[in-house]
Structure formats: structure tokens, C-alpha cells
Write an enzyme that holds these catalytic residues in place. Sequence first.
Site, PDB file in Angstrom:
ATOM      1  N   CYS A   2       0.851  -1.182   0.000  1.00 44.84           N
ATOM      2  CA  CYS A   2       0.000   0.000   0.000  1.00 44.84           C
ATOM      3  C   CYS A   2       0.890   1.236   0.000  1.00 44.84           C
ATOM      4  CB  CYS A   2      -0.878   0.004   1.241  1.00 44.84           C
ATOM      5  SG  CYS A   2      -1.787  -1.535   1.435  1.00 44.84           S
ATOM      6  N   ARG A  27       1.852   1.803  -5.966  1.00 43.68           N
ATOM      7  CA  ARG A  27       2.101   0.798  -4.934  1.00 43.68           C
ATOM      8  C   ARG A  27       0.869  -0.065  -4.679  1.00 43.68           C
ATOM      9  NH1 ARG A  27       6.711   1.937  -1.830  1.00 43.68           N
ATOM     10  NH2 ARG A  27       5.925   0.487  -0.301  1.00 43.68           N
ATOM     11  N   TRP A  76      -3.660  -2.025  -1.534  1.00 45.59           N
ATOM     12  CA  TRP A  76      -3.569  -3.279  -2.293  1.00 45.59           C
ATOM     13  C   TRP A  76      -4.042  -4.343  -1.319  1.00 45.59           C
ATOM     14  CZ3 TRP A  76      -1.034  -8.012  -1.996  1.00 45.59           C
ATOM     15  CH2 TRP A  76      -0.989  -8.766  -3.173  1.00 45.59           C
ATOM     16  N   ASN A 102       0.138  -0.460   6.146  1.00 44.79           N
ATOM     17  CA  ASN A 102       0.675  -1.261   5.039  1.00 44.79           C
ATOM     18  C   ASN A 102       1.268  -2.500   5.663  1.00 44.79           C
ATOM     19  OD1 ASN A 102       1.893  -2.237   2.710  1.00 44.79           O
ATOM     20  ND2 ASN A 102       3.705  -0.938   2.960  1.00 44.79           N
ATOM     21  N   GLY A 103       0.975  -3.677   5.108  1.00 47.25           N
ATOM     22  CA  GLY A 103       1.552  -4.914   5.644  1.00 47.25           C
ATOM     23  C   GLY A 103       0.467  -5.868   6.084  1.00 47.25           C
ATOM     24  N   GLU A 485      11.960 -12.794 -19.573  1.00 52.65           N
ATOM     25  CA  GLU A 485      11.505 -11.424 -19.300  1.00 52.65           C
ATOM     26  C   GLU A 485      10.417 -11.003 -20.302  1.00 52.65           C
ATOM     27  OE1 GLU A 485      11.566  -9.204 -17.155  1.00 52.65           O
ATOM     28  OE2 GLU A 485      11.596  -7.217 -18.067  1.00 52.65           O
ATOM     29  N   LYS A 489       6.578  -9.959 -19.135  1.00 48.14           N
ATOM     30  CA  LYS A 489       5.977  -8.654 -19.452  1.00 48.14           C
ATOM     31  C   LYS A 489       4.624  -8.851 -20.130  1.00 48.14           C
ATOM     32  CE  LYS A 489       8.060  -6.541 -17.358  1.00 48.14           C
ATOM     33  NZ  LYS A 489       9.354  -6.449 -16.814  1.00 48.14           N
ATOM     34  N   GLU A 492       1.922 -10.059 -17.558  1.00 58.55           N
ATOM     35  CA  GLU A 492       1.449  -9.105 -16.556  1.00 58.55           C
ATOM     36  C   GLU A 492       0.811  -7.868 -17.170  1.00 58.55           C
ATOM     37  OE1 GLU A 492       4.522  -7.563 -13.996  1.00 58.55           O
ATOM     38  OE2 GLU A 492       5.960  -7.480 -15.630  1.00 58.55           O
ATOM     39  N   HIS A 508      12.557 -31.076 -26.160  1.00 55.79           N
ATOM     40  CA  HIS A 508      12.317 -31.942 -24.995  1.00 55.79           C
ATOM     41  C   HIS A 508      10.886 -31.791 -24.481  1.00 55.79           C
ATOM     42  CE1 HIS A 508      16.526 -33.033 -24.899  1.00 55.79           C
ATOM     43  NE2 HIS A 508      16.813 -31.747 -25.055  1.00 55.79           N
ATOM     44  N   LYS A 611       3.453  -2.407  -7.169  1.00 52.99           N
ATOM     45  CA  LYS A 611       4.840  -2.125  -7.536  1.00 52.99           C
ATOM     46  C   LYS A 611       5.820  -2.738  -6.560  1.00 52.99           C
ATOM     47  CE  LYS A 611       8.104  -0.137  -9.914  1.00 52.99           C
ATOM     48  NZ  LYS A 611       8.437  -0.871 -11.143  1.00 52.99           N
TER      49      LYS A 611
HETATM   50  C1  F6R Z   1       7.893  -7.492 -13.318  1.00 57.70           C
HETATM   51  C2  F6R Z   1       8.174  -6.869 -12.047  1.00 57.70           C
HETATM   52  C3  F6R Z   1       8.355  -7.749 -10.872  1.00 57.70           C
HETATM   53  C4  F6R Z   1       9.514  -7.226  -9.983  1.00 57.70           C
HETATM   54  C5  F6R Z   1       9.595  -8.066  -8.693  1.00 57.70           C
HETATM   55  C6  F6R Z   1      10.747  -7.632  -7.812  1.00 57.70           C
HETATM   56  O1  F6R Z   1       7.750  -6.536 -14.326  1.00 57.70           O
HETATM   57  O2  F6R Z   1       8.231  -5.669 -11.938  1.00 57.70           O
HETATM   58  O3  F6R Z   1       8.567  -9.071 -11.241  1.00 57.70           O
HETATM   59  O4  F6R Z   1      10.700  -7.294 -10.712  1.00 57.70           O
HETATM   60  O5  F6R Z   1       8.390  -7.938  -7.982  1.00 57.70           O
HETATM   61  O6  F6R Z   1      10.597  -6.301  -7.411  1.00 57.70           O
HETATM   62  P1  F6R Z   1      11.816  -5.508  -6.788  1.00 57.70           P
HETATM   63  O7  F6R Z   1      12.847  -5.361  -7.850  1.00 57.70           O
HETATM   64  O8  F6R Z   1      11.261  -4.204  -6.341  1.00 57.70           O
HETATM   65  O9  F6R Z   1      12.332  -6.342  -5.635  1.00 57.70           O
END
Ligand code: F6R
Length: 616
Positions: A2, A27, A76, A102-103, A485, A489, A492, A508, A611
Site C-alpha cells: 500500500c 504501490r 492493495w 501497510n503490511g 523477461e 511482461k 502481466e 524436450h 509495484k
Molecule cells: C515485473 C516486475 C516484478 C519485480 C519483482 C521484484 O515486471 O516488476 O517481477 O521485478 O516484484 O521487485 P523488486 O525489484 O522491487 O524487488
Amino acid sequence: MCGIVGYVGPNSSLDVLLAGLSRLEYRGYDSAGVAVLDRAGHLGTRKRAGKLVALLDDLEVEPLRDGETGIGHTRWATHGRPNDGNAHPHLGDNGKLALIHNGIIENFSELKQELLDAGETFTSETDTEVAAIMVGREFRATGDLAEAMRRVVARLEGAFTLLVMHEDVPGVVVGARRNSPLVIGLGDGENFLGSDVAAFVEFTRRALEIGQDQIVTIRPDSVVVTDFDGNDVEPREFEVEWDASAAEKGGWSSFMAKEISEEPEAVANTLLGRVVEGAIHLPELDPIGDDVLASIDRIVVIACGTAAYAGLLGKYAIEKWARIPVEVVLSHEFRYSEPVIGPRTLVVSISQSGETMDTLMAVKYASQAGARVLSICNTQGATIPRESEAVIYTHAGPEVAVASTKAFVAQVTALYVLGLHLARVRERLSAHQIAEQVSELQQIPAKLADVLVSSERIKQLATWMADTRSVLFLGRHVGYPVALEGALKLKELAYIHAEGFAAGELKHGPIALIEPGQIVFVVVPSPRDPLSLHPKVISNIQEIKARGARVIAIAEQGDTAAIALADEVIPIPLAPPLFEPLLAVVPLHIFGMELASAKGLDVDQPRNLAKSVTVE
Ligand code: F6R
């Protein structure tokens, strides 16, 4: 996950809170709320499910009386659905106290039962309301908000940042933190609290770190920090390196579009000051020391998601240059495997936010097990760097879009810089060899700028593919993490089934997925690749084309084999194999963003995500 903001000072609390919440919305964005003490001393709150705009619309229709003390929250959901009732703030002491959180309070069920037995009633399904009611009761008993907070946090288990304010103490906000972020912003006759500096950077760039298990009381003219026992603590002051404009969209359609455009700069800034006459200069590693770095026998990289893919690329580079075995472990799996680590293990954590709870817990575990702990992090004042012996900050600037893009290339750059430093202290590469690699690395920002020129073409492809239901990504060696990666992307951002495979693994099993029309992105190694992987990946393309796949190749400019076979080639400039991923990943970032946009989705705030993942 949050976002939290608190304010005391002479200006309009609502303006400060809403500006902070709009910067913190990345966030968490399933509901938002504010509490403000108006000038007549009455506490007013407003909260709404949905994005911040729902709260703003509501305040437009029916304004809240403004004042000089306030707290705000963007949520969140963990406990309780995202609806108006579960949104924060929650109230205690007969509506005279407001609290945001938050938490997760892990022992909330037993505390709630205790409060129910004592005759308290609840209006939400959240764990947070338990804390609000408890602080209210302690305030009634003590008349001191900080003391009330101290008594309550002593009984809470789990991770939390709490902010609280009370009608009877205007001009005061009290915060507490355990394993969840909180920073202080220092103003002139006003002070701020925020989950991160984005909450207040528009108003001040002077900030104070708050450590674990500490309580802060802000008033317009004072800031007092203590530990959970009430002993005074001297917080460390730091200057926020970026200003509010760095976190604005600046004319781009989304933060993600802006942040992808900043990938060249993210690499350049992460190198800035770390290359001196062709040599690597990393004084940040002094707390660990070259002697220790020369004697470690293993590196374990811990990270999650995109950061873990950066770690996989770091493994190739560090093993090649410094000849140290590197293992990459997802942070949330790390401690449960009882890892074999000790004083000769260097644990390298990677985290953009510096707050990812899984990574934080892994860092703490590694420290307690006696390993040496280094962090790669993009956020000043964050928790993970504080728990580490040394930190290499990536200088990607604020990353607001939930899906990581520019932070990824900055993390890879930092790992490469670390790899070259280790190669020097372990005498595995000569100064000349290091200078050669450094020179290649320094050329990456300009080459990245060339890659961005393909954006329009990728947008067209993405628009044509808006109805696609499944996309596969193949890569080999350093192309493999790029494939992972690219798939992440797309999942998500565009909510499309996507998977990344090591190209050699295709036969395989995964080749069974190929049917006519299946779209497959292939990251093609350079034809000049000394490992001779190019013909192998070209054979893979032939195999899937034979089964009807539509292939989009990310290949070096002038790769005639790829051009002859693939349905579409996105060219990238020439670079040595280890550096190619920095170039190959950008078209995949653009593709994920454009496909999501073509589907009309919010690329900055994809559903169900946050985030910074501050719960385990
Ligand atoms: C994907 C993404 C997440 C973060 C992961 C780690 O696009 O953003 O997979 O890479 O949650 O986050 P950090 O780097 O903040 O520990």
C-alpha cells in the site's frame, strides 16, 4: 504494497495528501482514503474503492473540510475485499482516531477476538481495524499517542507500517514500522511521512531514514524517532537525488512508455562515476573489502521476478569474467532450502524497490547465517540496503509503472560492473581486458537509443496481434533470461498466456505446443557468436516454422539467415554476446506495452499487481 502519506504543517493537508497519493498509486490501487483534522478540530475521513480517481471524484462532489494534519492511503488488498468499508483509514476511540496500515498483522484473529470479548465492534474485514481500535484504547488509557502506538506494536506480529492521528492531539502524526517501508520528509515548518520519498518529493528533497522497529512522531516543527522501547534514535538524513518532474509522465502516454524511453539513460547513469579511465571504481564495496571479495568461493543471487532475470544474466557475466560459481535463487525459495552459505559466500540481492518482503527476509537470513551481503537497489532510503553490508545503487531514476523496464537494464549493468570489479580483485582479467569490456558497456546507451527507433514497427506488430491468446519466447544462453523477461511482461501487462523457454529445451517437450499460427519470438544470438550458438537457434526457427509457427526474430543487424527464415526481424546493433541482452530486451518491453495498449489495458497499473510487494 500500500502507499502511505502523512502531513503536519500550515498548508492544505488534503492537497499534500492527494498529491502524495497520486505519486504512490503505483504501490496499490484498489481503493484509497484520507483522514484530515479540520481547523475546528474535527476529524473527517473519506474512502472509496477503485483507483484514486474515484476518491477525487467523490471529494469533488462533496468536499471534506480541510486542515493542517492528515494521513492518506492507497490500498492493495490483503485481508478483506477491495470495497469502501475495507479501504483505509480505519477508526478507533469512537471515531476520534484514524489509522492507516501497510503490511499484514499476522496475529489479528486472536487480537480481534480479544477486542470482541471486551465489547468492541468492527465495521470492516481488515486486520488494520484491530490496530486502530487497539491504539484508540491505549490512547484513552495514556493520553499519549506515541506511547499508545508503542504499547500496541509490542503486541503485533507480522509486517507493518502504521500511521495514526487523533482529534485530541492536532498537529501530530505518529508512525511505526516493522519490515515495511516508511521515510520522513523534512520541510520548513512542516513535516511529512511516506512509504517512499515519492510521497513528498514535490515539497521537499530532505529526507530521514527510519530503521526497523522504530516509532516516529512528526509535528510541524519537530521530528522525534525512538525504538519500540522508547529510546531515542538519531535517524540518518539523505538528499533525494531526483525531483518531482522525474516522476511525471512528461508528455508520454504512460509511465511505462516514458520509462522504456529512459532505458539508455538508466544504463548510462548506472555507469556514471563507476568507470575511471577504463577501470571500475566501486567505493561502495569498501564495507566488504577487496580481501573478502578475493576470497569468497561462491555467489548466491537472490531476487524475484524481473530482478531475478537480471540475476541470471549476472551469472553468465560473473562466471565468465571472475570465474566464481554463481547460483540464482528466487528469494521466496531461498531460506526454505536450508542454503549452504557461510562467510565465504557473497549473497547479492537485487531489488528495484528495496522493499520486496521475500528478498528482505532472504537478506536477513543470509546475514544471520554469516554470509557477506551486498545489495543492488534503485531506491534510496529503502529497507534492503539498510540490512546489507554494502549497496550498489542503480541510477535508473524513479520507476512508477508497475512492471519493471528501465530498472532491469540498470540492474544488469550494475551486475556487469560488479563482475568486472570481481575479475580485477581476483586477478582473472587484466586491466586491458577490463577496459575492453568497459568500453563495450559504455557504448550500450547509444545502441539502446538505436533500438528504440524500432518502436513504431513493434507497435504495428502488437496492434495486429491484439487478439492473440498465446505467445512463446525462445532464447539460448544469455538470450534465455531475455525470453523469460519477454514472457513475463506479456503476461502481466496484456494478460496473455506467454512462456519463455531455453531454445535447446524445445525438442524436450515444448515443441508440442507449436501449431499453425502460433506466435514465437526468438532471441537470436549473433552470427559472430564465439560459442557458435547461432546455427543451433536458426535450426530451432526452422523446426517451428515447419510446424506453422509465425516467427518474430530479435536478431543482429544484417543476420541474413534470420532475415531469410523469420516472418519478421527486429534488428539490434552489433554487440559482444554478454551485452546483447541489454539490447534484445527492449523490443520485448515495447511489445508487451503496445499489445496491452492495443487491448485497451492500463499499462501502468495492471490488474492484481503492486509495484512493491511488501508481503510474503
Ligand atoms: C515485473 C516486475 C516484478 C519485480 C519483482 C521484484 O515486471 O516488476 O517481477 O521485478 O516484484 O521487485 P523488486 O525489484 O522491487 O524487488
